[in-house]
Design an enzyme around this catalytic site. Structure first.
Site, PDB file in Angstrom:
ATOM      1  N   LYS A 118      47.030  20.940  37.871  1.00 57.15           N
ATOM      2  CA  LYS A 118      48.414  20.940  37.437  1.00 57.15           C
ATOM      3  C   LYS A 118      48.648  22.023  36.387  1.00 57.15           C
ATOM      4  O   LYS A 118      49.410  22.941  36.587  1.00 57.15           O
ATOM      5  CB  LYS A 118      48.816  19.580  36.861  1.00 57.15           C
ATOM      6  CG  LYS A 118      49.166  18.493  37.869  1.00 57.15           C
ATOM      7  CD  LYS A 118      48.067  18.137  38.814  1.00 57.15           C
ATOM      8  CE  LYS A 118      48.454  17.145  39.887  1.00 57.15           C
ATOM      9  NZ  LYS A 118      48.304  15.745  39.561  1.00 57.15           N
ATOM     10  N   ASP A 136      45.124   9.532  30.914  1.00 63.47           N
ATOM     11  CA  ASP A 136      45.139  10.431  32.073  1.00 63.47           C
ATOM     12  C   ASP A 136      46.187  11.506  31.797  1.00 63.47           C
ATOM     13  O   ASP A 136      47.373  11.293  32.010  1.00 63.47           O
ATOM     14  CB  ASP A 136      45.488   9.638  33.336  1.00 63.47           C
ATOM     15  CG  ASP A 136      45.709  10.534  34.548  1.00 63.47           C
ATOM     16  OD1 ASP A 136      45.495  11.770  34.448  1.00 63.47           O
ATOM     17  OD2 ASP A 136      46.097  10.002  35.606  1.00 63.47           O
ATOM     18  N   TRP A 173      50.899   6.744  39.113  1.00 61.26           N
ATOM     19  CA  TRP A 173      49.530   7.108  38.738  1.00 61.26           C
ATOM     20  C   TRP A 173      48.879   6.006  37.922  1.00 61.26           C
ATOM     21  O   TRP A 173      47.693   5.716  38.080  1.00 61.26           O
ATOM     22  CB  TRP A 173      49.484   8.463  38.039  1.00 61.26           C
ATOM     23  CG  TRP A 173      49.745   9.576  39.015  1.00 61.26           C
ATOM     24  CD1 TRP A 173      50.819  10.431  39.021  1.00 61.26           C
ATOM     25  CD2 TRP A 173      48.938   9.933  40.155  1.00 61.26           C
ATOM     26  NE1 TRP A 173      50.725  11.275  40.090  1.00 61.26           N
ATOM     27  CE2 TRP A 173      49.593  11.003  40.798  1.00 61.26           C
ATOM     28  CE3 TRP A 173      47.748   9.455  40.686  1.00 61.26           C
ATOM     29  CZ2 TRP A 173      49.089  11.618  41.956  1.00 61.26           C
ATOM     30  CZ3 TRP A 173      47.240  10.049  41.846  1.00 61.26           C
ATOM     31  CH2 TRP A 173      47.909  11.113  42.460  1.00 61.26           C
TER      32      TRP A 173
HETATM   33  C1  LIG Z   1      47.666  14.638  40.195  1.00 57.17           C
HETATM   34  C2  LIG Z   1      47.395  13.465  39.346  1.00 57.17           C
HETATM   35  C3  LIG Z   1      46.311  12.611  39.602  1.00 57.17           C
HETATM   36  C4  LIG Z   1      45.388  12.812  40.776  1.00 57.17           C
HETATM   37  O1  LIG Z   1      44.572  13.885  40.549  1.00 57.17           O
HETATM   38  P1  LIG Z   1      43.357  14.257  41.560  1.00 57.17           P
HETATM   39  O2  LIG Z   1      42.684  15.346  40.810  1.00 57.17           O
HETATM   40  O3  LIG Z   1      43.993  14.672  42.846  1.00 57.17           O
HETATM   41  O4  LIG Z   1      42.528  13.046  41.720  1.00 57.17           O
HETATM   42  C5  LIG Z   1      46.098  11.556  38.749  1.00 57.17           C
HETATM   43  N1  LIG Z   1      46.900  11.332  37.697  1.00 57.17           N
HETATM   44  C6  LIG Z   1      47.966  12.117  37.427  1.00 57.17           C
HETATM   45  C7  LIG Z   1      48.813  11.817  36.247  1.00 57.17           C
HETATM   46  C8  LIG Z   1      48.240  13.206  38.246  1.00 57.17           C
HETATM   47  O5  LIG Z   1      49.281  13.998  37.971  1.00 57.17           O
END
Ligand SMILES: *Cc1c(COP(=O)(O)O)cnc(C)c1O
Length: 364
Positions: A200, A176, A106
């Protein structure tokens, strides 16, 4: 072995399991929200009813995380992947560079997107260990003239999680937190921007939560679309355009559920216990293994393999039959991954452990 009501234990990394009580409440309110005569999906975002839902959700999230008053809490669209581009576009006018810490897949995606708008200075990377550790902070090289420092507190695919908040050398810290927000306490005042895709640990897909220090307004590039401009959306209460109303509502039910459990400290204690149980079984066996350095292991996403990996398919099909679903590892790494977010009940982890022990017994 299935959970009640024919529901399985769902270890999906995202979109992920939601608390059953939340789904039940949403079902009860589906066609007629609290006697207003319409379902939430059918309400105008400007209606008194939806505005009350939205305000309560924001207030509850602020309370859960202790968000300081000078921070804006935004309910946007576009996902965490959208933020990979919107972060540099919001924060870097007048700057040439930004610092990124690379701890896995990521982080890499965030770096690739940011590189479209500025020079990415990789302040540290875990690549040499195959992203199984977090580089020692004393060895990071942070460019002090850059716009900010970005990192990924929990790498959802690799299962690597920071147990500390990095020192950003006075720069705005950007995180993030897609797969860790609300799983453990966080000192929001240490951050310039926190963002998370909801699917998540917060609610349904379609919603992206952004928490931003208002001091950072005024650094946006002109080419940034207004719908993703933090300052514009702050002024509009996240309603500059139609927000993801239903996802916002479900997220609000999740916040309320967390409050009823006792808040972030209470859920963190449960999360730590759930994760430690599973790691203890992996470490205590000669059959299962997890490659991540012990002090960097995720509480939320736990990858593992069986033996040399040749029994992984048998493990997964048996697990599915036992009501333990979506344990397949990310397509890029294979093996297994148990995502055990807030909504995974402890009984789900216990059931997985029993299955793992029985599977090992029949295989070794
Ligand atoms: C799932 C995830 C993403 C991507 O998320 P989207 O909402 O599908 O763009 C980005 N960073 C992390 C750490 C993730 O777990």
């Amino acid at each position: 072995m299935t959970a009640v009501n024919g529901r399985v234990f769902n270890f999906s990394a995202g979109p992920a399991a939601l608390p059953e009580v939340v789904l039940q409440q949403a079902a009860d309110e589906m066609t007629n929200w609290r006697g207003c005569g319409a379902g939430v999906m059918e309400l105008s975002h400007r209606s008194r009813e939806f505005v009350s839902i939205a305000e309560q959700a924001e207030a509850d999230l602020r309370e859960l995380l202790g968000v300081p008053d000078n921070y804006s809490v935004l309910f946007l669209q576009g996902g965490a992947t959208g933020q990979f581009g919107f972060v540099p576009l919001n924060l870097s006018r007048g700057f040439a560079d930004a610092n990124y810490v690379n701890t896995g897949q990521w982080s890499k995606k965030a770096i690739t997107q940011a590189s479209n708008y500025l020079n990415v200075h990789v302040a540290a990377t875990g690549e040499e260990s195959g992203f199984c550790h977090i580089p020692d902070e004393s060895a990071w090289s942070v460019n002090p003239d850059a716009a900010y420092l970005h990192y990924t507190p929990n790498e959802t695919i690799g299962g690597v999680e920071f147990g500390f908040v990095p020192d950003s050398a006075g720069l705005p810290l950007v995180a993030d937190m897609s797969s860790t927000l609300l799983s453990r306490p966080v000192d929001v005042s240490r951050f310039g921007v926190i963002y998370a895709g909801a699917q998540k640990n917060i609610g349904p897909s379609g919603l992206t939560v952004v928490i931003v220090n208002r001091d950072l307004f005024g650094r946006a590039h002109d080419i940034l679309p207004d719908a993703f401009n933090y300052e514009s959306q702050d002024k509009a209460g996240s309603m500059l355009n139609t927000p993801p109303t239903y996802s916002w509502y479900i997220a609000g039910l999740v916040f309320n559920w967390l409050k009823s459990l006792g808040g972030i400290d209470a859920i963190a204690a449960i999360n730590e216990r759930k994760a430690n149980k599973l790691y203890d079984v992996i470490d205590g066996s000669d059959y299962y293994s997890n490659p991540v350095k012990k002090d960097c292991r995720s509480w939320m996403n736990i990858p593992f393999i069986c033996g040399d990996g040749s029994a992984d398919d048998a493990f997964l099909s048996g697990a599915t039959e036992a009501g333990l679903h979506t344990l397949k590892g990310h397509r890029s790494v294979g093996g297994m991954r148990a995502s055990i977010y807030n909504a995974m009940p402890e009984e789900g982890v216990d059931a997985l452990i029993s299955y793992m022990q029985e599977f090992e017994r029949t295989r070794t």
